[in-house]
Design a protein around this motif. Structure first.
Motif, mmCIF file in Angstrom:
data_model
loop_
_atom_site.group_PDB
_atom_site.id
_atom_site.type_symbol
_atom_site.label_atom_id
_atom_site.label_comp_id
_atom_site.label_asym_id
_atom_site.label_seq_id
_atom_site.Cartn_x
_atom_site.Cartn_y
_atom_site.Cartn_z
ATOM 1 N N UNK A 285 -6.185 7.017 -10.054
ATOM 2 C CA UNK A 285 -5.286 6.667 -9.372
ATOM 3 C C UNK A 285 -5.911 5.743 -7.872
ATOM 4 N N UNK B 250 -5.734 13.134 -18.906
ATOM 5 C CA UNK B 250 -4.416 11.748 -18.033
ATOM 6 C C UNK B 250 -5.234 11.543 -15.860
ATOM 7 N N UNK B 251 -4.308 10.311 -15.223
ATOM 8 C CA UNK B 251 -5.212 10.264 -14.491
ATOM 9 C C UNK B 251 -4.741 10.715 -12.938
ATOM 10 N N UNK C 105 0.878 -1.136 0.058
ATOM 11 C CA UNK C 105 -0.263 0.413 -0.507
ATOM 12 C C UNK C 105 1.109 1.485 0.329
ATOM 13 N N UNK D 162 5.486 13.686 -12.636
ATOM 14 C CA UNK D 162 4.832 12.925 -13.570
ATOM 15 C C UNK D 162 3.924 13.873 -14.818
ATOM 16 N N UNK D 163 4.316 12.844 -15.934
ATOM 17 C CA UNK D 163 3.010 13.228 -16.850
ATOM 18 C C UNK D 163 2.893 14.305 -17.810
ATOM 19 N N UNK D 164 1.986 14.906 -17.995
ATOM 20 C CA UNK D 164 2.098 16.456 -18.670
ATOM 21 C C UNK D 164 1.581 17.162 -17.802
ATOM 22 N N UNK E 12 4.178 10.622 -6.637
ATOM 23 C CA UNK E 12 5.275 10.704 -7.359
ATOM 24 C C UNK E 12 4.821 11.113 -8.384
ATOM 25 N N UNK E 13 4.261 9.650 -9.650
ATOM 26 C CA UNK E 13 3.280 9.643 -10.649
ATOM 27 C C UNK E 13 2.931 11.292 -11.144
ATOM 28 N N UNK E 14 1.716 11.023 -9.843
ATOM 29 C CA UNK E 14 0.699 12.645 -9.835
ATOM 30 C C UNK E 14 1.243 14.051 -10.254
ATOM 31 N N UNK F 61 3.503 5.926 -3.082
ATOM 32 C CA UNK F 61 4.172 6.742 -3.555
ATOM 33 C C UNK F 61 4.107 6.352 -4.758
ATOM 34 N N UNK F 62 3.581 5.839 -5.543
ATOM 35 C CA UNK F 62 3.495 5.828 -7.026
ATOM 36 C C UNK F 62 2.910 7.106 -7.590
ATOM 37 N N UNK G 178 4.016 1.020 -1.627
ATOM 38 C CA UNK G 178 4.343 1.742 -2.806
ATOM 39 C C UNK G 178 3.030 1.858 -3.171
ATOM 40 N N UNK G 179 1.364 1.892 -3.585
ATOM 41 C CA UNK G 179 1.304 2.774 -3.948
ATOM 42 C C UNK G 179 1.272 3.436 -3.896
#
Lengths: 246, 225
Positions: free
Chosen positions: A157, A151-152, A15, A29-31, A24-26, A20-21, A17-18
């Motif tokens: 997410x 995007x997500x 959980x 990362x992404x546009x 960090x991802x939102x 942190x992804x 890891x989810x």
């Protein structure tokens, strides 16, 4: 007990890891999701260095876990009355929690192993792969949507996780609020999440206190004669109790 | 001399895994096709695919960051190291004491972490779908995986794979219900972790069932730059 603890730890790790992804991802990362985000620049070198220092410390804690275990051993000793055997004395900076036959881990060599494998792979791909590289728009299965809002987001997410764990653990519900024909409102997904600790522990205590306070509230609106009777009765009861007690 | 021999055995095992794993993919595809009364691609097709992908020009999205480039190498290396820690044709390999079953689970978990991040890097809706679903599946499969590890470790008295293998070969195990249940659980976890049909479908391009395919959608070829 050990398997249950291990599974609970693994669930917490997965959980985390989810989480942190998602974070960090939102965020990174992404546009860019807004005008302001599109103009974001890298911070000055000092700030970046400070963050890199912390990242390096995390990496070091993973590479030399024995030092960390020995370092926090006094705390573990004080809190639980037990500690792991000293780890730094083991050869090659291995950590051996119980005995060598029961399981061991060597962060330094695993790190070296992974680094060597990465370098080897890069070398082989460098030798074999084509050098052609073209920049282009994202493919997105043939339907790239130019709007960054496609995007997500953090909410989307979390949706699968919320559906799996949230319904049981947090009573999470989702409902589509579909406007009737002729209504110009957009359809929205309405989410609600309850906190079981609040509902099961704090809310009953609060209700109990409120109930007692409501009952005691009557005492504020009595006549002076009744107060005097209370004072007298309390005195008699206390004296009686004192006599009986002695 | 013994060190050289051990190192050679370890390297041989790592190479063997690397060389044979596309064949396994080919075999799975073949079996799947035959079960559906199709002829299916030849067994060696994955090797040809790899060669073709190596020769292709890579198309990378405009806004791809360094993470998009680095992630495949890290994922490959972490998975390879995890495979190297497993005794396949020789027990007590040179590096087997580096990490136990828990370390292998953690290595696979790190690889998945990098994959999910790489899926979100370009900023398409497909990448987000894949990453969020993958993390959901991981949060269910990883605890189950560790439960299997511990149920085996409680019997063998070790999480070290070489020790477990020695113990299982020694013949003092007997018939154990917990091992059978662990095997059933391992098969279910393997289906989930490898992205096979009830959980994911590696041959699909339908959003409803895409998990891994959605995450790697933007990757077109191997590139070193």
């Amino acid at each position: 007990m050990i398997p249950v603890d291990g599974a609970a730890l693994a669930l917490a790790a997965a959980l985390a890891a989810a989480c942190f992804v998602r974070a960090f991802g939102i965020v990174f990362l992404g546009r860019p999701r807004s005008e302001v985000a599109a103009q974001a620049r890298e911070a000055d070198p000092w700030s970046v260095t400070a963050m890199l220092g912390f990242a390096l410390l995390c990496l070091l804690a993973g590479i030399v876990p024995g030092a960390v275990i020995d370092g926090i051993a006094p705390v573990a000793q004080a809190m639980t009355g037990a500690r792991l055997p000293p780890q730094l004395a083991d050869a090659w900076l291995s950590i051996v929690p119980v005995a060598a036959g029961r399981g061991s881990y060597n962060g330094l060599l695993v790190f070296g192993f992974i680094t060597a494998s990465i370098l080897l792979t890069v070398l082989v791909v460098h030798r074999l792969a084509s050098r052609g590289l073209r920049r282009g728009p994202a493919w997105d299965c043939g339907f790239p949507d130019p709007a960054p809002i496609s995007q997500y987001s953090a909410g989307s997410f979390a949706q699968p996780l919320r559906r799996v764990f949230g319904r049981v653990a947090f009573g999470a519900t989702e409902a589509v609020d579909m406007p009737p024909p002729g209504d110009n409102r957009p359809a929205v997904i309405v989410r609600s999440i309850a906190d079981p600790v609040w509902d099961m522990v704090y809310a009953p205590i609060g209700r109990g206190v409120g109930w007692v306070a409501d009952r005691a509230n009557v005492l504020q609106f009595l006549t002076i004669r009744r107060y005097l009777v209370f004072v007298f009765a309390a005195l008699v009861v206390l004296l009686l109790a004192l006599t009986l007690w002695q | 001399m013994a060190v050289t021999q051990a190192l050679l055995a370890q390297l041989a095992q790592m190479t063997l895994i690397l060389v044979l794993s596309p064949l396994l993919t080919g075999l799975v595809r073949k079996v799947k096709a035959r079960l559906q009364r199709r002829r299916g691609p030849p067994l060696l097709q994955p090797y040809r695919d790899l060669r073709r992908l190596l020769g292709k020009e890579a198309v990378v999205a405009d806004n791809a960051s360094w993470l998009f480039r680095v992630a495949p190498y890290f994922i490959f290396a972490a998975t390879w190291v995890a495979a190297a820690l497993i005794p396949t044709f020789a027990a007590n390999l040179m590096f087997s004491w580096l990490g136990d079953l828990i370390a292998i689970t953690a290595l696979l978990g790190s690889a998945r972490f990098a994959l999910a991040l790489a899926g979100m890097d370009i900023g398409t809706s497909f990448g987000g779908i894949g990453s969020s679903r993958e993390m959901m599946i991981a949060s269910l499969a990883e605890p189950a995986m560790l439960m299997i590890v511990f149920s085996v470790a409680l019997i063998a008295g070790s999480t070290q794979l070489s020790t477990i293998a020695d113990y299982m070969l020694s013949g003092q195990v007997g018939l154990r219900v917990s091992l059978a249940l662990a095997l059933v659980a391992l098969v279910i976890v393997a289906v989930a972790e490898n992205g096979r049909v009830p959980v994911d479908n590696p041959a699909t391009h339908l959003e409803l069932t895409m998990v891994h395919e959605a995450m790697v959608l933007e990757y077109s070829a191997a590139t070193w730059r």
